[in-house]
Design an enzyme around this catalytic site. Structure first.
Site, PDB file in Angstrom:
ATOM      1  N   MET A 121      13.674 -50.877  64.768  1.00 22.03           N
ATOM      2  CA  MET A 121      14.050 -52.240  65.141  1.00 22.03           C
ATOM      3  C   MET A 121      13.391 -53.319  64.283  1.00 22.03           C
ATOM      4  SD  MET A 121      16.072 -51.247  67.446  1.00 22.03           S
ATOM      5  CE  MET A 121      16.543 -52.666  68.419  1.00 22.03           C
ATOM      6  N   ARG A 122      13.228 -53.035  62.997  1.00 20.66           N
ATOM      7  CA  ARG A 122      12.605 -54.024  62.121  1.00 20.66           C
ATOM      8  C   ARG A 122      13.430 -54.251  60.875  1.00 20.66           C
ATOM      9  NH1 ARG A 122       7.476 -55.111  63.474  1.00 20.66           N
ATOM     10  NH2 ARG A 122       6.984 -53.777  65.234  1.00 20.66           N
ATOM     11  N   LEU A 123      13.329 -55.473  60.324  1.00 19.29           N
ATOM     12  CA  LEU A 123      13.972 -55.726  59.040  1.00 19.29           C
ATOM     13  C   LEU A 123      13.211 -54.966  57.962  1.00 19.29           C
ATOM     14  CD1 LEU A 123      14.693 -59.560  59.188  1.00 19.29           C
ATOM     15  CD2 LEU A 123      16.289 -57.676  59.503  1.00 19.29           C
ATOM     16  N   ILE A 124      13.955 -54.517  56.966  1.00 23.10           N
ATOM     17  CA  ILE A 124      13.335 -53.795  55.853  1.00 23.10           C
ATOM     18  C   ILE A 124      13.001 -54.815  54.758  1.00 23.10           C
ATOM     19  CG2 ILE A 124      13.709 -51.976  54.126  1.00 23.10           C
ATOM     20  CD1 ILE A 124      13.557 -50.882  56.998  1.00 23.10           C
ATOM     21  N   ASN A 151      21.858 -47.660  57.864  1.00 15.31           N
ATOM     22  CA  ASN A 151      21.546 -47.916  59.279  1.00 15.31           C
ATOM     23  C   ASN A 151      22.771 -47.628  60.150  1.00 15.31           C
ATOM     24  OD1 ASN A 151      20.077 -48.968  61.550  1.00 15.31           O
ATOM     25  ND2 ASN A 151      21.199 -50.885  61.360  1.00 15.31           N
ATOM     26  N   HIS A 196      24.511 -48.922  63.807  1.00 13.56           N
ATOM     27  CA  HIS A 196      24.432 -50.046  64.748  1.00 13.56           C
ATOM     28  C   HIS A 196      25.546 -49.910  65.788  1.00 13.56           C
ATOM     29  CE1 HIS A 196      23.344 -54.064  66.049  1.00 13.56           C
ATOM     30  NE2 HIS A 196      24.638 -54.319  66.156  1.00 13.56           N
ATOM     31  N   SER A 239      17.867 -40.064  70.154  1.00 14.44           N
ATOM     32  CA  SER A 239      19.047 -39.213  70.332  1.00 14.44           C
ATOM     33  C   SER A 239      19.812 -39.055  69.007  1.00 14.44           C
ATOM     34  CB  SER A 239      19.961 -39.745  71.441  1.00 14.44           C
ATOM     35  OG  SER A 239      20.582 -40.930  71.054  1.00 14.44           O
ATOM     36  N   ASN A 240      19.809 -40.095  68.190  1.00 15.89           N
ATOM     37  CA  ASN A 240      20.477 -39.963  66.881  1.00 15.89           C
ATOM     38  C   ASN A 240      19.674 -39.065  65.943  1.00 15.89           C
ATOM     39  OD1 ASN A 240      23.030 -41.725  66.431  1.00 15.89           O
ATOM     40  ND2 ASN A 240      21.685 -42.943  67.748  1.00 15.89           N
ATOM     41  N   LYS A 282       3.897 -57.019  56.312  1.00 15.60           N
ATOM     42  CA  LYS A 282       4.933 -55.999  56.122  1.00 15.60           C
ATOM     43  C   LYS A 282       4.811 -55.369  54.725  1.00 15.60           C
ATOM     44  CE  LYS A 282       9.135 -57.052  57.502  1.00 15.60           C
ATOM     45  NZ  LYS A 282      10.122 -56.344  58.310  1.00 15.60           N
TER      46      LYS A 282
HETATM   47  C1  GRF Z   1      21.409 -46.509  68.587  1.00 15.02           C
HETATM   48  O1  GRF Z   1      22.330 -47.060  69.467  1.00 15.02           O
HETATM   49  C2  GRF Z   1      21.585 -47.073  67.214  1.00 15.02           C
HETATM   50  O2  GRF Z   1      22.897 -47.445  66.954  1.00 15.02           O
HETATM   51  C3  GRF Z   1      20.704 -48.300  67.261  1.00 15.02           C
HETATM   52  O3  GRF Z   1      19.588 -47.919  68.009  1.00 15.02           O
HETATM   53  C4  GRF Z   1      19.980 -46.913  68.938  1.00 15.02           C
HETATM   54  C5  GRF Z   1      19.011 -45.784  68.811  1.00 15.02           C
HETATM   55  O4  GRF Z   1      19.188 -44.870  69.867  1.00 15.02           O
HETATM   56  N1  GRF Z   1      20.358 -48.766  65.930  1.00 15.02           N
HETATM   57  P1  GRF Z   1      18.459 -43.450  69.832  1.00 15.02           P
HETATM   58  O5  GRF Z   1      16.962 -43.736  69.808  1.00 15.02           O
HETATM   59  O6  GRF Z   1      18.904 -42.717  68.629  1.00 15.02           O
HETATM   60  O7  GRF Z   1      18.871 -42.786  71.095  1.00 15.02           O
END
Ligand code: GRF
Length: 197
Positions: free
Chosen positions: A89-92, A106, A108, A15-16, A64
């Protein structure tokens, strides 16, 4: 003049990612989506908008460092100067951090330093806070530890559920991230111009 080229790393629903690419007046071109979860919904969004994707499975690589070297090559050959993480969802690791120093950002879903890591909204909800929010920060080697660029808070009301709080957080994310991206790129372009004078 052609726009600055950027890449989004995302592994979830996207969604982002969608909010960024649909944002009006975005001052960069998203030239690549990197996704470490084959089958993630975000890939469909990239395809719909004809944005090239690099989808990989980390388990197919010995380390990695090995897959990040490949990512660096992909990013460089696509002319990418900024990397925006949106649900990656991974450390860089050092390969990417050293190549894109100060250029990896990022988003969050909490007011960092509170509730880093996975399920930040759930963690905040369980903790019974009356305020949580969204943080956009530069990425370093830690988990959600880099310098904060922007934060926006969200009230948690008495009759809220995790779903209503999540919806309010997402709404903020979708406007804050494109806004911050534009600001960061404007500032860095202005610094570059000043250096050239
Ligand atoms: C978001 O809440 C972002 O803050 C977090 O992961 C989520 C990703 O959501 N890091 P989407 O896949 O963009 O809907």
């Amino acid at each position: 003049m052609s726009k600055v080229k950027a890449c989004v790393f995302a592994s979830g629903t996207g969604s982002n990612f969608q909010a960024i690419i649909e944002s009006e007046n975005l001052n960069c071109e998203i030239v690549l989506l990197v996704c470490d979860k084959p089958g993630a919904r975000v890939i469909e969004i990239a395809e719909k908008y004809s944005i090239p994707t690099f989808v990989f499975h980390p388990k197919d690589y010995t380390s990695k460092a090995v897959y990040e070297k490949i990512l660096v090559e992909k990013l460089k050959s696509a002319g990418v100067t900024w990397v925006f993480l949106a649900g990656y969802m991974r450390l860089i690791g050092p390969e990417l951090l050293d190549t894109y120093e100060g250029k990896i950002v990022n988003i969050h879903p909490s007011l960092l330093p509170d509730f880093p890591g996975k399920d930040a909204i759930g963690q905040a909800f369980q903790a019974g806070v009356d305020k949580t929010g969204v943080t956009i920060h530069f990425v370093d080697a830690g988990m959600d530890t880099g310098p904060v660029i922007a934060q926006e808070s969200v009230e948690v009301l008495e009759n809220d559920t995790i779903h209503t709080v999540t919806a309010r957080i997402q709404k903020i994310e979708h406007t804050l991230y494109p806004k911050v991206i534009n600001q960061l790129i404007n500032e860095s372009e202005a610094t570059l111009c000043a250096k050239e004078l």
